[in-house]
Structures are given as C-alpha cells and as structure tokens.
Design a protein around this motif. Sequence first.
Motif, PDB file in Angstrom:
ATOM      1  N   MET A   1       0.835  -1.180   0.000  1.00 19.93           N
ATOM      2  CA  MET A   1       0.000   0.000   0.000  1.00 19.93           C
ATOM      3  C   MET A   1       0.878   1.241   0.000  1.00 19.93           C
ATOM      4  O   MET A   1       1.846   1.322   0.742  1.00 19.93           O
ATOM      5  CB  MET A   1      -0.907  -0.035   1.226  1.00 19.93           C
ATOM      6  CG  MET A   1      -2.109   0.851   1.101  1.00 19.93           C
ATOM      7  SD  MET A   1      -3.168   0.697   2.555  1.00 19.93           S
ATOM      8  CE  MET A   1      -4.650   0.188   1.754  1.00 19.93           C
ATOM      9  N   ASN A   2       0.528   2.199  -0.823  1.00 23.70           N
ATOM     10  CA  ASN A   2       1.294   3.431  -0.914  1.00 23.70           C
ATOM     11  C   ASN A   2       0.980   4.323   0.281  1.00 23.70           C
ATOM     12  O   ASN A   2      -0.166   4.673   0.531  1.00 23.70           O
ATOM     13  CB  ASN A   2       0.943   4.151  -2.218  1.00 23.70           C
ATOM     14  CG  ASN A   2       1.861   5.302  -2.505  1.00 23.70           C
ATOM     15  OD1 ASN A   2       2.337   5.975  -1.599  1.00 23.70           O
ATOM     16  ND2 ASN A   2       2.108   5.532  -3.767  1.00 23.70           N
ATOM     17  N   GLN A   3       2.010   4.721   1.027  1.00 22.69           N
ATOM     18  CA  GLN A   3       1.803   5.522   2.231  1.00 22.69           C
ATOM     19  C   GLN A   3       1.499   6.981   1.924  1.00 22.69           C
ATOM     20  O   GLN A   3       1.047   7.719   2.794  1.00 22.69           O
ATOM     21  CB  GLN A   3       3.020   5.406   3.142  1.00 22.69           C
ATOM     22  CG  GLN A   3       3.211   3.998   3.657  1.00 22.69           C
ATOM     23  CD  GLN A   3       4.459   3.867   4.515  1.00 22.69           C
ATOM     24  OE1 GLN A   3       5.218   4.793   4.673  1.00 22.69           O
ATOM     25  NE2 GLN A   3       4.654   2.686   5.072  1.00 22.69           N
ATOM     26  N   ASP A   4       1.730   7.419   0.686  1.00 19.94           N
ATOM     27  CA  ASP A   4       1.457   8.805   0.302  1.00 19.94           C
ATOM     28  C   ASP A   4      -0.001   9.028  -0.106  1.00 19.94           C
ATOM     29  O   ASP A   4      -0.419  10.159  -0.297  1.00 19.94           O
ATOM     30  CB  ASP A   4       2.357   9.224  -0.857  1.00 19.94           C
ATOM     31  CG  ASP A   4       3.827   9.250  -0.471  1.00 19.94           C
ATOM     32  OD1 ASP A   4       4.125   9.412   0.736  1.00 19.94           O
ATOM     33  OD2 ASP A   4       4.670   9.092  -1.366  1.00 19.94           O
ATOM     34  N   SER A   6      -4.056   8.130   0.819  1.00 15.64           N
ATOM     35  CA  SER A   6      -4.964   7.592   1.839  1.00 15.64           C
ATOM     36  C   SER A   6      -5.735   6.404   1.274  1.00 15.64           C
ATOM     37  O   SER A   6      -5.902   6.267   0.055  1.00 15.64           O
ATOM     38  CB  SER A   6      -5.943   8.667   2.306  1.00 15.64           C
ATOM     39  OG  SER A   6      -6.882   8.945   1.287  1.00 15.64           O
ATOM     40  N   ALA A   7      -6.230   5.567   2.169  1.00 16.73           N
ATOM     41  CA  ALA A   7      -6.997   4.391   1.754  1.00 16.73           C
ATOM     42  C   ALA A   7      -8.248   4.800   0.983  1.00 16.73           C
ATOM     43  O   ALA A   7      -8.600   4.168  -0.026  1.00 16.73           O
ATOM     44  CB  ALA A   7      -7.374   3.551   2.970  1.00 16.73           C
TER      45      ALA A   7
END
Length: 101
Positions: A1-4, A6-7
């Motif tokens: 999952m990309n931390q930059d 949001s879900a």
Amino acid sequence: MNQDISAERMELLRLRARIAVLERASMAALELALRLRPEELAQVVEVGRKEMALGYQEELFTAGLHSDAERQFVASEAERLIRSLQAQLGFPGGVSSPEVG
C-alpha cells in the motif's frame, strides 16, 4: 500500500482506473460490432438507452441511490453519455458532449 495516498483516495483511484479500462474494452467491442452488424448495434444501443433512462428512475433498479434526486441525476447522466456514444458511432439520436473532442 502506498503511504502517500490515503486508503479512501486509493479506493477512488482504483474505481477510476476500473472505469477507464471498462470504457476502453467497451469501445473496442462496440467498434467490432459496428464493423460486423452496424444496424443491430444501433438498435441495441437505443434499447439500452431507453432501459437505463427508465430503470434509474425506479427505486429498486440500483441499491446505491438513496433519493429521487440521485436517481434523476444518474438517469440524466446515463442518458447524456449514451447519446454521446450514439453521436460518436454516427447513430441517429446522438448528441455530442463536451467530453468528446
């Protein structure tokens, strides 16, 4: 999952990508049908337009629309987009839309 990202935004972007892929696949299928049986395709698109225009105004047609205003909005958007598709394909009843250019 990309931390930059949001879900919630990631889910929106996934849906956007899915729509883009489905749109491309649909256009490829329409182009093939247009070459093979253009008269039948014009009729199928028109029948689908009418079914969607009426269907979205019914409460049970789709579960995600919560009010008459939402159903009317989606019905008019579906109508506009199908009319635009008809215009792109050169079918009677087609109306160009700003997205096409």
